[in-house]
Design a protein around this motif. Structure first.
Motif, mmCIF file in Angstrom:
data_model
loop_
_atom_site.group_PDB
_atom_site.id
_atom_site.type_symbol
_atom_site.label_atom_id
_atom_site.label_comp_id
_atom_site.label_asym_id
_atom_site.label_seq_id
_atom_site.Cartn_x
_atom_site.Cartn_y
_atom_site.Cartn_z
ATOM 1 N N CYS A 51 0.826 -1.214 0.000
ATOM 2 C CA CYS A 51 0.000 0.000 0.000
ATOM 3 C C CYS A 51 0.858 1.260 0.000
ATOM 4 N N ASP A 52 0.509 2.220 -0.861
ATOM 5 C CA ASP A 52 1.244 3.484 -0.900
ATOM 6 C C ASP A 52 0.544 4.564 -0.081
ATOM 7 N N SER A 53 -0.462 4.155 0.702
ATOM 8 C CA SER A 53 -1.163 5.109 1.573
ATOM 9 C C SER A 53 -1.258 4.567 3.005
ATOM 10 N N LYS A 54 -0.207 3.921 3.465
ATOM 11 C CA LYS A 54 -0.220 3.324 4.805
ATOM 12 C C LYS A 54 -0.469 4.352 5.896
ATOM 13 N N LEU A 55 -0.103 5.598 5.633
ATOM 14 C CA LEU A 55 -0.323 6.659 6.618
ATOM 15 C C LEU A 55 -1.801 6.810 6.946
ATOM 16 N N SER A 56 -2.665 6.322 6.064
ATOM 17 C CA SER A 56 -4.109 6.477 6.259
ATOM 18 C C SER A 56 -4.727 5.361 7.106
ATOM 19 N N TRP A 57 -3.972 4.343 7.447
ATOM 20 C CA TRP A 57 -4.547 3.157 8.079
ATOM 21 C C TRP A 57 -5.170 3.416 9.443
ATOM 22 N N ASN A 58 -4.531 4.235 10.263
ATOM 23 C CA ASN A 58 -4.991 4.446 11.638
ATOM 24 C C ASN A 58 -5.907 5.664 11.711
ATOM 25 N N PRO A 59 -7.216 5.476 11.899
ATOM 26 C CA PRO A 59 -8.144 6.621 11.910
ATOM 27 C C PRO A 59 -7.963 7.534 13.116
ATOM 28 N N GLU A 60 -7.313 7.032 14.175
ATOM 29 C CA GLU A 60 -7.113 7.849 15.367
ATOM 30 C C GLU A 60 -6.170 9.020 15.108
ATOM 31 N N VAL A 61 -5.369 8.906 14.072
ATOM 32 C CA VAL A 61 -4.394 9.960 13.753
ATOM 33 C C VAL A 61 -5.070 11.188 13.149
ATOM 34 N N PHE A 62 -6.279 10.993 12.616
ATOM 35 C CA PHE A 62 -6.928 12.062 11.864
ATOM 36 C C PHE A 62 -8.193 12.533 12.583
ATOM 37 N N PRO A 63 -8.179 13.749 13.122
ATOM 38 C CA PRO A 63 -9.332 14.270 13.859
ATOM 39 C C PRO A 63 -10.573 14.329 12.965
ATOM 40 N N PRO A 64 -11.751 14.101 13.534
ATOM 41 C CA PRO A 64 -12.994 14.179 12.757
ATOM 42 C C PRO A 64 -13.193 15.561 12.135
ATOM 43 N N VAL A 65 -13.609 15.556 10.883
ATOM 44 C CA VAL A 65 -13.870 16.803 10.151
ATOM 45 C C VAL A 65 -15.325 16.785 9.704
ATOM 46 N N ARG A 66 -15.987 17.937 9.790
ATOM 47 C CA ARG A 66 -17.388 18.031 9.389
ATOM 48 C C ARG A 66 -17.525 17.813 7.881
ATOM 49 N N VAL A 67 -18.413 16.912 7.511
ATOM 50 C CA VAL A 67 -18.637 16.607 6.096
ATOM 51 C C VAL A 67 -19.121 17.841 5.343
ATOM 52 N N ASP A 68 -19.902 18.694 5.979
ATOM 53 C CA ASP A 68 -20.388 19.907 5.315
ATOM 54 C C ASP A 68 -19.223 20.772 4.836
ATOM 55 N N GLU A 69 -18.161 20.824 5.628
ATOM 56 C CA GLU A 69 -16.978 21.605 5.238
ATOM 57 C C GLU A 69 -16.277 20.968 4.038
ATOM 58 N N ILE A 70 -16.170 19.653 4.070
ATOM 59 C CA ILE A 70 -15.531 18.933 2.968
ATOM 60 C C ILE A 70 -16.308 19.143 1.670
ATOM 61 N N VAL A 71 -17.623 19.059 1.768
ATOM 62 C CA VAL A 71 -18.488 19.215 0.593
ATOM 63 C C VAL A 71 -18.351 20.608 -0.002
ATOM 64 N N GLU A 72 -18.324 21.618 0.830
ATOM 65 C CA GLU A 72 -18.208 22.993 0.336
ATOM 66 C C GLU A 72 -16.903 23.194 -0.429
ATOM 67 N N ARG A 73 -15.839 22.661 0.093
ATOM 68 C CA ARG A 73 -14.557 22.799 -0.602
ATOM 69 C C ARG A 73 -14.577 22.032 -1.920
ATOM 70 N N ALA A 74 -15.091 20.810 -1.894
ATOM 71 C CA ALA A 74 -15.124 19.986 -3.107
ATOM 72 C C ALA A 74 -15.947 20.640 -4.216
ATOM 73 N N ALA A 75 -17.081 21.219 -3.840
ATOM 74 C CA ALA A 75 -17.992 21.811 -4.822
ATOM 75 C C ALA A 75 -17.469 23.119 -5.404
ATOM 76 N N SER A 76 -16.423 23.675 -4.818
ATOM 77 C CA SER A 76 -15.903 24.963 -5.280
ATOM 78 C C SER A 76 -14.972 24.841 -6.480
ATOM 79 N N PHE A 77 -14.602 23.602 -6.853
ATOM 80 C CA PHE A 77 -13.654 23.412 -7.946
ATOM 81 C C PHE A 77 -14.373 23.193 -9.277
ATOM 82 N N PRO A 78 -13.707 23.517 -10.396
ATOM 83 C CA PRO A 78 -14.363 23.467 -11.713
ATOM 84 C C PRO A 78 -14.919 22.101 -12.092
ATOM 85 N N ALA A 79 -14.171 21.044 -11.815
ATOM 86 C CA ALA A 79 -14.660 19.705 -12.161
ATOM 87 C C ALA A 79 -15.622 19.246 -11.075
#
Length: 211
Positions: A51-79
């Motif tokens: 795996c080339d994304s082993k850093l992603s394996w442990n979910p405890e390393v990544f604090p919870p982020v609000r999905v609404d924030e993720i969606v707003e950023r994603a929708a702001s791009f041209p594609a």
């Protein structure tokens, strides 16, 4: 808190352990070359040695982020296209994420090993099955694309086992594992020439040196 207790805290799907998000070109499989916004979710117990994304394996390393924030950023791009990957994204309920993206006219794509039940509404499902934790019952017939990673010639048999379970319209790809690319690509080329239902998937983003 153990791995599964950590995963359970995201039961409603309104928060997710976000590893990274970025806008780039898709580098693998059927959608190669398309611009898309990538959302990488933390947590995986499938455990591929290469795996080339082993850093992603442990979910405890990544604090919870609000999905609404993720969606707003994603929708702001041209594609207006989002690729959800991991880790293993099917560890989490993804209905809310997909619903909110759809409200903004964003296409939804997912790459999954199929190890857990798939939730959410998807325009394209890429199934990349792993021997050590095979896909759940029924996921094969949902897949639009089957992408099997090949690191040794023995993986061709695994590829065929999974190809026998997908629908007739599913796109079939064999992808060389990056660390053994030079050694395995001749065998993949020969195999596809003998079995032309398959196509080769290259990690084009690595050749282009983009995320």
């Amino acid at each position: 808190m153990n791995f599964y207790d950590t995963v359970k805290q995201f039961d409603d799907g309104r928060m997710l352990p976000l590893v990274e998000e970025f806008y780039t070109l898709q580098g693998e499989g059927y959608q190669t070359g398309r611009a898309a916004y990538f959302i990488r979710i933390g947590g995986c117990d499938v455990g591929c040695s290469w795996c080339d994304s082993k850093l992603s394996w442990n979910p405890e390393v990544f604090p919870p982020v609000r999905v609404d924030e993720i969606v707003e950023r994603a929708a702001s791009f041209p594609a207006k296209a989002v690729v959800v990957t991991g880790g293993e994204p099917t560890l989490y309920p993804l209905d809310y994420l997909c619903t909110e993206l759809k409200k903004r006219g964003v296409q939804t794509f997912i790459e999954t090993s199929g190890a857990y039940t798939l939730t959410g509404q998807w325009d394209w499902i890429c199934l990349s099955p792993k021997r050590q934790q095979p896909p759940t019952e029924g996921i094969h017939m949902m897949a639009d694309e089957l992408k099997v990673i090949v690191s040794t010639p023995a993986d061709f048999e695994w590829a065929e086992e999974n190809a026998a379970k997908v629908k007739a319209t599913c796109q079939l790809f064999l992808q060389p594992e990056w660390s053994v690319y030079n050694q395995i690509i001749p065998a993949i080329v020969d195999y596809i020439m003998l079995h032309p239902k398959w196509r080769v998937s290259l990690q084009a983003h690595k050749f282009m040196r983009i995320p």
